[in-house]
Design a protein around this motif. Sequence first.
Motif, PDB file in Angstrom:
ATOM      1  N   GLU A  33       0.839  -1.180   0.000  1.00 11.74           N
ATOM      2  CA  GLU A  33       0.000   0.000   0.000  1.00 11.74           C
ATOM      3  C   GLU A  33       0.883   1.241   0.000  1.00 11.74           C
ATOM      4  O   GLU A  33       2.082   1.170   0.278  1.00 11.74           O
ATOM      5  CB  GLU A  33      -0.905  -0.001   1.233  1.00 11.74           C
ATOM      6  CG  GLU A  33      -1.873  -1.182   1.271  1.00 11.74           C
ATOM      7  CD  GLU A  33      -2.728  -1.191   2.522  1.00 11.74           C
ATOM      8  OE1 GLU A  33      -2.351  -0.503   3.498  1.00 11.74           O
ATOM      9  OE2 GLU A  33      -3.752  -1.890   2.534  1.00 11.74           O
ATOM     10  N   ARG A  34       0.273   2.362  -0.283  1.00  7.77           N
ATOM     11  CA  ARG A  34       1.048   3.594  -0.307  1.00  7.77           C
ATOM     12  C   ARG A  34       1.386   4.029   1.118  1.00  7.77           C
ATOM     13  O   ARG A  34       0.482   4.161   1.961  1.00  7.77           O
ATOM     14  CB  ARG A  34       0.261   4.694  -1.015  1.00  7.77           C
ATOM     15  CG  ARG A  34       1.010   6.008  -1.064  1.00  7.77           C
ATOM     16  CD  ARG A  34       0.354   6.992  -1.996  1.00  7.77           C
ATOM     17  NE  ARG A  34       1.070   8.247  -2.007  1.00  7.77           N
ATOM     18  CZ  ARG A  34       0.872   9.197  -2.904  1.00  7.77           C
ATOM     19  NH1 ARG A  34      -0.034   9.015  -3.855  1.00  7.77           N
ATOM     20  NH2 ARG A  34       1.555  10.317  -2.873  1.00  7.77           N
ATOM     21  N   PRO A  35       2.648   4.262   1.427  1.00  7.93           N
ATOM     22  CA  PRO A  35       3.009   4.703   2.779  1.00  7.93           C
ATOM     23  C   PRO A  35       2.609   6.151   3.018  1.00  7.93           C
ATOM     24  O   PRO A  35       2.539   6.959   2.085  1.00  7.93           O
ATOM     25  CB  PRO A  35       4.532   4.539   2.809  1.00  7.93           C
ATOM     26  CG  PRO A  35       4.950   4.646   1.380  1.00  7.93           C
ATOM     27  CD  PRO A  35       3.826   4.086   0.567  1.00  7.93           C
ATOM     28  N   ALA A  36       2.361   6.485   4.270  1.00  6.41           N
ATOM     29  CA  ALA A  36       2.015   7.861   4.632  1.00  6.41           C
ATOM     30  C   ALA A  36       3.212   8.777   4.390  1.00  6.41           C
ATOM     31  O   ALA A  36       4.371   8.361   4.517  1.00  6.41           O
ATOM     32  CB  ALA A  36       1.595   7.927   6.092  1.00  6.41           C
ATOM     33  N   GLU A  37       2.947  10.044   4.069  1.00  4.04           N
ATOM     34  CA  GLU A  37       4.028  10.974   3.770  1.00  4.04           C
ATOM     35  C   GLU A  37       4.939  11.191   4.972  1.00  4.04           C
ATOM     36  O   GLU A  37       6.162  11.303   4.814  1.00  4.04           O
ATOM     37  CB  GLU A  37       3.479  12.316   3.289  1.00  4.04           C
ATOM     38  CG  GLU A  37       4.585  13.294   2.924  1.00  4.04           C
ATOM     39  CD  GLU A  37       4.100  14.523   2.191  1.00  4.04           C
ATOM     40  OE1 GLU A  37       4.856  15.516   2.153  1.00  4.04           O
ATOM     41  OE2 GLU A  37       2.994  14.499   1.649  1.00  4.04           O
ATOM     42  N   ASP A  38       4.368  11.238   6.183  1.00  7.53           N
ATOM     43  CA  ASP A  38       5.229  11.468   7.338  1.00  7.53           C
ATOM     44  C   ASP A  38       6.182  10.305   7.556  1.00  7.53           C
ATOM     45  O   ASP A  38       7.325  10.495   7.978  1.00  7.53           O
ATOM     46  CB  ASP A  38       4.399  11.752   8.595  1.00  7.53           C
ATOM     47  CG  ASP A  38       3.511  10.593   8.997  1.00  7.53           C
ATOM     48  OD1 ASP A  38       3.219   9.722   8.153  1.00  7.53           O
ATOM     49  OD2 ASP A  38       3.099  10.550  10.178  1.00  7.53           O
ATOM     50  N   LEU A  39       5.735   9.079   7.238  1.00  6.72           N
ATOM     51  CA  LEU A  39       6.637   7.919   7.332  1.00  6.72           C
ATOM     52  C   LEU A  39       7.771   8.064   6.330  1.00  6.72           C
ATOM     53  O   LEU A  39       8.941   7.840   6.671  1.00  6.72           O
ATOM     54  CB  LEU A  39       5.856   6.629   7.084  1.00  6.72           C
ATOM     55  CG  LEU A  39       6.644   5.304   7.174  1.00  6.72           C
ATOM     56  CD1 LEU A  39       5.724   4.183   7.652  1.00  6.72           C
ATOM     57  CD2 LEU A  39       7.260   4.908   5.832  1.00  6.72           C
ATOM     58  N   LEU A  40       7.435   8.432   5.094  1.00 11.27           N
ATOM     59  CA  LEU A  40       8.466   8.585   4.059  1.00 11.27           C
ATOM     60  C   LEU A  40       9.487   9.647   4.440  1.00 11.27           C
ATOM     61  O   LEU A  40      10.699   9.439   4.312  1.00 11.27           O
ATOM     62  CB  LEU A  40       7.815   8.948   2.728  1.00 11.27           C
ATOM     63  CG  LEU A  40       7.013   7.847   2.034  1.00 11.27           C
ATOM     64  CD1 LEU A  40       6.182   8.430   0.913  1.00 11.27           C
ATOM     65  CD2 LEU A  40       7.949   6.770   1.503  1.00 11.27           C
ATOM     66  N   ARG A  41       9.006  10.777   4.905  1.00 13.00           N
ATOM     67  CA  ARG A  41       9.920  11.868   5.246  1.00 13.00           C
ATOM     68  C   ARG A  41      10.780  11.500   6.448  1.00 13.00           C
ATOM     69  O   ARG A  41      11.976  11.833   6.497  1.00 13.00           O
ATOM     70  CB  ARG A  41       9.123  13.143   5.495  1.00 13.00           C
ATOM     71  CG  ARG A  41       8.426  13.657   4.241  1.00 13.00           C
ATOM     72  CD  ARG A  41       7.589  14.886   4.478  1.00 13.00           C
ATOM     73  NE  ARG A  41       8.404  16.027   4.899  1.00 13.00           N
ATOM     74  CZ  ARG A  41       7.937  17.269   5.032  1.00 13.00           C
ATOM     75  NH1 ARG A  41       6.650  17.522   4.767  1.00 13.00           N
ATOM     76  NH2 ARG A  41       8.720  18.248   5.405  1.00 13.00           N
ATOM     77  N   ARG A  42      10.190  10.798   7.382  1.00  8.71           N
ATOM     78  CA  ARG A  42      10.937  10.361   8.560  1.00  8.71           C
ATOM     79  C   ARG A  42      12.040   9.374   8.166  1.00  8.71           C
ATOM     80  O   ARG A  42      13.183   9.462   8.629  1.00  8.71           O
ATOM     81  CB  ARG A  42       9.952   9.715   9.548  1.00  8.71           C
ATOM     82  CG  ARG A  42      10.434   9.598  10.962  1.00  8.71           C
ATOM     83  CD  ARG A  42       9.298   9.295  11.927  1.00  8.71           C
ATOM     84  NE  ARG A  42       8.537   8.097  11.551  1.00  8.71           N
ATOM     85  CZ  ARG A  42       7.258   8.105  11.223  1.00  8.71           C
ATOM     86  NH1 ARG A  42       6.581   9.253  11.187  1.00  8.71           N
ATOM     87  NH2 ARG A  42       6.638   6.988  10.912  1.00  8.71           N
ATOM     88  N   GLN A  43      11.691   8.425   7.302  1.00  9.37           N
ATOM     89  CA  GLN A  43      12.666   7.427   6.882  1.00  9.37           C
ATOM     90  C   GLN A  43      13.744   8.033   5.982  1.00  9.37           C
ATOM     91  O   GLN A  43      14.927   7.694   6.090  1.00  9.37           O
ATOM     92  CB  GLN A  43      11.956   6.276   6.167  1.00  9.37           C
ATOM     93  CG  GLN A  43      11.129   5.404   7.085  1.00  9.37           C
ATOM     94  CD  GLN A  43      11.952   4.730   8.158  1.00  9.37           C
ATOM     95  OE1 GLN A  43      12.948   4.064   7.870  1.00  9.37           O
ATOM     96  NE2 GLN A  43      11.561   4.914   9.417  1.00  9.37           N
ATOM     97  N   ALA A  44      13.360   8.950   5.106  1.00  5.45           N
ATOM     98  CA  ALA A  44      14.355   9.628   4.267  1.00  5.45           C
ATOM     99  C   ALA A  44      15.332  10.412   5.122  1.00  5.45           C
ATOM    100  O   ALA A  44      16.523  10.535   4.785  1.00  5.45           O
ATOM    101  CB  ALA A  44      13.662  10.542   3.268  1.00  5.45           C
ATOM    102  N   GLY A  45      14.855  10.932   6.248  1.00  6.79           N
ATOM    103  CA  GLY A  45      15.712  11.694   7.148  1.00  6.79           C
ATOM    104  C   GLY A  45      16.764  10.866   7.849  1.00  6.79           C
ATOM    105  O   GLY A  45      17.689  11.422   8.453  1.00  6.79           O
ATOM    106  N   ARG A  46      16.659   9.538   7.791  1.00  6.25           N
ATOM    107  CA  ARG A  46      17.691   8.677   8.396  1.00  6.25           C
ATOM    108  C   ARG A  46      18.961   8.639   7.549  1.00  6.25           C
ATOM    109  O   ARG A  46      19.995   8.144   8.001  1.00  6.25           O
ATOM    110  CB  ARG A  46      17.167   7.250   8.551  1.00  6.25           C
ATOM    111  CG  ARG A  46      15.995   7.125   9.524  1.00  6.25           C
ATOM    112  CD  ARG A  46      15.512   5.678   9.627  1.00  6.25           C
ATOM    113  NE  ARG A  46      16.500   4.853  10.320  1.00  6.25           N
ATOM    114  CZ  ARG A  46      17.009   3.735   9.818  1.00  6.25           C
ATOM    115  NH1 ARG A  46      16.680   3.330   8.591  1.00  6.25           N
ATOM    116  NH2 ARG A  46      17.885   3.025  10.514  1.00  6.25           N
ATOM    117  N   CYS A  47      18.873   9.122   6.303  1.00  6.91           N
ATOM    118  CA  CYS A  47      20.050   9.150   5.434  1.00  6.91           C
ATOM    119  C   CYS A  47      21.115  10.033   6.080  1.00  6.91           C
ATOM    120  O   CYS A  47      20.875  11.196   6.410  1.00  6.91           O
ATOM    121  CB  CYS A  47      19.654   9.683   4.059  1.00  6.91           C
ATOM    122  SG  CYS A  47      20.979   9.660   2.833  1.00  6.91           S
TER     123      CYS A  47
END
Length: 487
Positions: A33-47
């Motif tokens: 399913e499509r992930p929530a935007e806050d999850l994506l931004r949070r995970q991208a921030g782990r870079c």
Amino acid sequence: MADPRGFLEVRQRETAPRRPVPVRIMDWREVYERPAEDLLRRQAGRCMDCGIPFCHNGCPLGNPIPEWNDLARRGEWREAVKWAHSTNNFPEFTGKLCPAPCESACVLAINQDAVTIKQVEEAIADRAWEQGWVAPQPPERLTGRTVAVIGSGPAGLAAAQQLTRAGHTVAVYERDDAVGGLMRYGVPEYKMEKRHIDRRVAQMSAEGTRFRTGVDVGVDVDAAALAERYDAVVLTVGALAPRDLPVAGRQLRGVHQAMEYLPQGNREALGQAVPDQITATGKDVVVIGAGDTGADCLGTVHRQRPRSVTQLAIGPQPPEDRASTQPWPTYPLVFRTSTAHEEGGERLYQASTTELVDDGTGAVAGVRLVEVRRLPDRTYEVVDGSEQVLPAQLVLLALGFTGVEPMPLVEQLGLEVDRTGALARDERWMTSREGVFVAGDAGRGASLIVWAIAEGRACAAAVDAHLRGAESTLPAPVTPRTRPLAV
């Protein structure tokens, strides 16, 4: 610059939710399913702001992963789309289908779970299409040069799009009734719905690429005559010669290669009529082979309501963690559970098939196997008293591929084949015939989608230089793998 504390404040890796197993095996829609935007931004921030991004080392395309992660973290999606497309013609394809060697090379993966690079890439591409940010990019002027691309998998599509945008007139020939190669009729619908291919084909058509489906070059059209008509030919015909299983009973009804079975399943998923379809419905099924193709068979079998399904692997079960012989940043052989494995079935390791059992009418009734132990010299010994017979009315062989299929175009063009069964090529991506180039699995051997796209882009640069008689401005992310000719 990435968030310097992101990986410290968000230590847990989160991926997109998957549809419940009882629901998803009732249809062919994508699992995730499509992930929530806050999850994506949070995970991208782990870079991490790691200085030397080893994810580049893991990615044949050299994708600007830290850049797009930081843009996604900040919600600057449109700019992230530009970065994703700067190195990859089809980020939605790799976002859905690539096994993500970039994540194995992620610096954070040294002592934590890797950044969800693949998930962020897919989200960027999906948003680009939803927002209408993917537009055709036709060339400003035409060169007057013509190119035939034979095969429309990811390598062929990447080469064709690059060459079209460079101003050449490109025609793509595909023997199937629709464009996409293995992405169309090999990769199951539940992994990537075919609408993703269709919209890229529409974009490419608007740019000027011409598609000729239902044309088997070498059969419907003489390959040598085609090569005379065009200024250059690019072969991206894949490496679909299957590895067989030389045991008693191989000829029985109900024993099929994976690539006989999977295309029919894809046609079923697309609502097409499939005469004499190979189906798992109500049967005991054994899948021999533990790679990605075997998992694709497994997921397709689940959606056809089998009685039971077992997947066999001749090797031992991989470890949960990296072995010392596969250190970071290499892509490790570890135990992985695909979405298909989540859906059921049994996996047997160290299992060697010795016979396919006849039911007395010429159809398969079972698989006779023994447990084996791998020795230090990589040979196997049989464990005494380990023989058993698994019931099976359908046996699928997913044992990998041995090179380019025997096809008339190879003979008609007078091409040389190397010792691995791939089409021989030089450092210019050119085959043994002047003006005929090869990219993707046909020249590399069966490999990853990310390698196919990278090779298609690099081969396009070589073709462009050949046609112009000057250095190309197209990017060339990789160099061709070349091998000695067969003796």
